[in-house]
Design a protein around this motif. Structure first.
Motif, PDB file in Angstrom:
ATOM      1  N   GLU A   1      -2.500  13.063  -1.768  1.00 21.66           N
ATOM      2  CA  GLU A   1      -3.353  12.657  -0.653  1.00 21.66           C
ATOM      3  C   GLU A   1      -3.933  11.266  -0.885  1.00 21.66           C
ATOM      4  O   GLU A   1      -4.077  10.487   0.065  1.00 21.66           O
ATOM      5  CB  GLU A   1      -4.453  13.687  -0.423  1.00 21.66           C
ATOM      6  N   VAL A   2      -4.254  10.940  -2.124  1.00 21.26           N
ATOM      7  CA  VAL A   2      -4.738   9.595  -2.448  1.00 21.26           C
ATOM      8  C   VAL A   2      -3.655   8.576  -2.102  1.00 21.26           C
ATOM      9  O   VAL A   2      -3.916   7.578  -1.412  1.00 21.26           O
ATOM     10  CB  VAL A   2      -5.141   9.481  -3.938  1.00 21.26           C
ATOM     11  N   TYR A   3      -2.445   8.816  -2.556  1.00 22.67           N
ATOM     12  CA  TYR A   3      -1.334   7.908  -2.255  1.00 22.67           C
ATOM     13  C   TYR A   3      -1.155   7.759  -0.750  1.00 22.67           C
ATOM     14  O   TYR A   3      -1.040   6.643  -0.231  1.00 22.67           O
ATOM     15  CB  TYR A   3      -0.040   8.426  -2.894  1.00 22.67           C
ATOM     16  N   ARG A   4      -1.136   8.885  -0.040  1.00 25.93           N
ATOM     17  CA  ARG A   4      -0.942   8.869   1.413  1.00 25.93           C
ATOM     18  C   ARG A   4      -2.025   8.041   2.101  1.00 25.93           C
ATOM     19  O   ARG A   4      -1.747   7.221   2.977  1.00 25.93           O
ATOM     20  CB  ARG A   4      -0.957  10.305   1.932  1.00 25.93           C
ATOM     21  N   GLU A   5      -3.273   8.229   1.691  1.00 30.65           N
ATOM     22  CA  GLU A   5      -4.382   7.519   2.329  1.00 30.65           C
ATOM     23  C   GLU A   5      -4.359   6.029   2.007  1.00 30.65           C
ATOM     24  O   GLU A   5      -4.548   5.190   2.901  1.00 30.65           O
ATOM     25  CB  GLU A   5      -5.722   8.126   1.915  1.00 30.65           C
ATOM     26  N   LEU A   6      -4.143   5.673   0.754  1.00 29.01           N
ATOM     27  CA  LEU A   6      -4.136   4.248   0.403  1.00 29.01           C
ATOM     28  C   LEU A   6      -2.986   3.527   1.096  1.00 29.01           C
ATOM     29  O   LEU A   6      -3.141   2.402   1.581  1.00 29.01           O
ATOM     30  CB  LEU A   6      -4.091   4.063  -1.110  1.00 29.01           C
ATOM     31  N   ARG A   7      -1.847   4.175   1.179  1.00 33.42           N
ATOM     32  CA  ARG A   7      -0.706   3.606   1.901  1.00 33.42           C
ATOM     33  C   ARG A   7      -1.063   3.429   3.377  1.00 33.42           C
ATOM     34  O   ARG A   7      -0.766   2.395   3.979  1.00 33.42           O
ATOM     35  CB  ARG A   7       0.510   4.514   1.747  1.00 33.42           C
ATOM     36  N   ALA A   8      -1.720   4.424   3.956  1.00 28.21           N
ATOM     37  CA  ALA A   8      -2.124   4.340   5.363  1.00 28.21           C
ATOM     38  C   ALA A   8      -3.097   3.191   5.597  1.00 28.21           C
ATOM     39  O   ALA A   8      -3.047   2.534   6.641  1.00 28.21           O
ATOM     40  CB  ALA A   8      -2.739   5.670   5.808  1.00 28.21           C
ATOM     41  N   GLN A   9      -3.985   2.932   4.642  1.00 24.99           N
ATOM     42  CA  GLN A   9      -4.929   1.822   4.786  1.00 24.99           C
ATOM     43  C   GLN A   9      -4.205   0.481   4.800  1.00 24.99           C
ATOM     44  O   GLN A   9      -4.528  -0.392   5.610  1.00 24.99           O
ATOM     45  CB  GLN A   9      -5.985   1.873   3.686  1.00 24.99           C
ATOM     46  N   VAL A  10      -3.230   0.316   3.924  1.00 21.77           N
ATOM     47  CA  VAL A  10      -2.454  -0.929   3.909  1.00 21.77           C
ATOM     48  C   VAL A  10      -1.647  -1.064   5.198  1.00 21.77           C
ATOM     49  O   VAL A  10      -1.635  -2.133   5.826  1.00 21.77           O
ATOM     50  CB  VAL A  10      -1.540  -0.988   2.667  1.00 21.77           C
ATOM     51  N   LEU A  11      -1.018   0.012   5.631  1.00 20.06           N
ATOM     52  CA  LEU A  11      -0.227  -0.039   6.872  1.00 20.06           C
ATOM     53  C   LEU A  11      -1.111  -0.311   8.088  1.00 20.06           C
ATOM     54  O   LEU A  11      -0.679  -1.001   9.020  1.00 20.06           O
ATOM     55  CB  LEU A  11       0.572   1.251   7.048  1.00 20.06           C
ATOM     56  N   LYS A  12      -2.326   0.217   8.081  1.00 18.77           N
ATOM     57  CA  LYS A  12      -3.242  -0.071   9.191  1.00 18.77           C
ATOM     58  C   LYS A  12      -3.573  -1.556   9.222  1.00 18.77           C
ATOM     59  O   LYS A  12      -3.588  -2.179  10.289  1.00 18.77           O
ATOM     60  CB  LYS A  12      -4.522   0.750   9.077  1.00 18.77           C
ATOM     61  N   ALA A  13      -3.851  -2.143   8.057  1.00 14.60           N
ATOM     62  CA  ALA A  13      -4.144  -3.579   8.006  1.00 14.60           C
ATOM     63  C   ALA A  13      -2.972  -4.377   8.564  1.00 14.60           C
ATOM     64  O   ALA A  13      -3.161  -5.304   9.360  1.00 14.60           O
ATOM     65  CB  ALA A  13      -4.451  -4.003   6.571  1.00 14.60           C
ATOM     66  N   ILE A  14      -1.768  -4.001   8.181  1.00  9.91           N
ATOM     67  CA  ILE A  14      -0.575  -4.693   8.672  1.00  9.91           C
ATOM     68  C   ILE A  14      -0.435  -4.510  10.184  1.00  9.91           C
ATOM     69  O   ILE A  14      -0.145  -5.464  10.906  1.00  9.91           O
ATOM     70  CB  ILE A  14       0.674  -4.205   7.910  1.00  9.91           C
ATOM     71  N   SER A  15      -0.685  -3.293  10.661  1.00 16.21           N
ATOM     72  CA  SER A  15      -0.562  -3.044  12.107  1.00 16.21           C
ATOM     73  C   SER A  15      -1.596  -3.824  12.914  1.00 16.21           C
ATOM     74  O   SER A  15      -1.376  -4.113  14.091  1.00 16.21           O
ATOM     75  CB  SER A  15      -0.679  -1.550  12.411  1.00 16.21           C
ATOM     76  N   LEU A  16      -2.710  -4.176  12.270  1.00 22.06           N
ATOM     77  CA  LEU A  16      -3.751  -4.980  12.936  1.00 22.06           C
ATOM     78  C   LEU A  16      -3.477  -6.483  12.838  1.00 22.06           C
ATOM     79  O   LEU A  16      -4.269  -7.283  13.307  1.00 22.06           O
ATOM     80  CB  LEU A  16      -5.124  -4.658  12.342  1.00 22.06           C
ATOM     81  N   GLY A  17      -2.360  -6.843  12.212  1.00 20.84           N
ATOM     82  CA  GLY A  17      -1.968  -8.246  12.153  1.00 20.84           C
ATOM     83  C   GLY A  17      -2.197  -8.937  10.826  1.00 20.84           C
ATOM     84  O   GLY A  17      -1.953 -10.140  10.709  1.00 20.84           O
ATOM     85  N   LEU A  18      -2.644  -8.217   9.821  1.00 19.16           N
ATOM     86  CA  LEU A  18      -2.884  -8.824   8.515  1.00 19.16           C
ATOM     87  C   LEU A  18      -1.601  -8.817   7.691  1.00 19.16           C
ATOM     88  O   LEU A  18      -0.858  -7.844   7.690  1.00 19.16           O
ATOM     89  CB  LEU A  18      -3.969  -8.048   7.759  1.00 19.16           C
TER      90      LEU A  18
END
Length: 146
Positions: free
Chosen positions: A115-132
């Motif tokens: 779950e830690v891996y899943r969440e941290l990956r999701a945080q990075v992907l969210k940043a990318i999806s927001l244009g970062l």
């Protein structure tokens, strides 16, 4: 080639990187950190994607060196945040109210590594999806109470 050389400096150059974390946490953090970046007073920043001001921070940070501030704790009494993962369970990462725990010790004792891996990956992907285009990552550390 060492890091200094890859950054365009002499091989023996000493470099200082001053990073401001908690970008995206709230409007005042965004205002202060972006002003410091614009003034050249700091080298970089890291954004907390679970926080509500992350989209605004990323939208305003264009051209600056910004990474992701990986977050598994939420320490404030009256302002809390939780996981960005929406497509899988992350129940080991939240308290009874659905927010991240207030301290690192609780995360260390309860968190499921998958779950830690899943969440941290999701945080990075969210940043990318927001244009970062994240340049780096660091972690949000909350000391135990007391």
């Amino acid at each position: 080639m060492n890091l200094a050389e890859r950054l365009g400096h002499a091989p023996d150059a000493r470099l200082l990187i001053v990073n401001a974390d908690d970008l995206g946490m709230c409007l005042s953090a965004n205002t202060g950190i972006l002003a410091l970046l614009d003034a050249g007073a700091i080298s970089s920043a890291t954004v907390m994607t679970p926080c509500s001001w992350a989209p605004a921070a990323i939208g305003a940070a264009g051209g600056h060196d910004v990474g992701v501030h990986l977050t598994l704790t939420s320490e404030w009494d009256s302002y809390r945040w939780g996981p960005v993962t929406r497509d899988a369970p992350v129940s080991s990462l939240v308290d009874a109210d659905g927010y991240f725990p207030r301290d690192c010790r609780t995360v260390e004792e309860r968190a499921n590594p998958d779950e830690v891996y899943r969440e941290l990956r999701a945080q990075v992907l969210k940043a990318i999806s927001l244009g970062l285009d994240p340049s780096h990552a660091d972690n949000h550390v909350t000391p135990p109470p007391g």
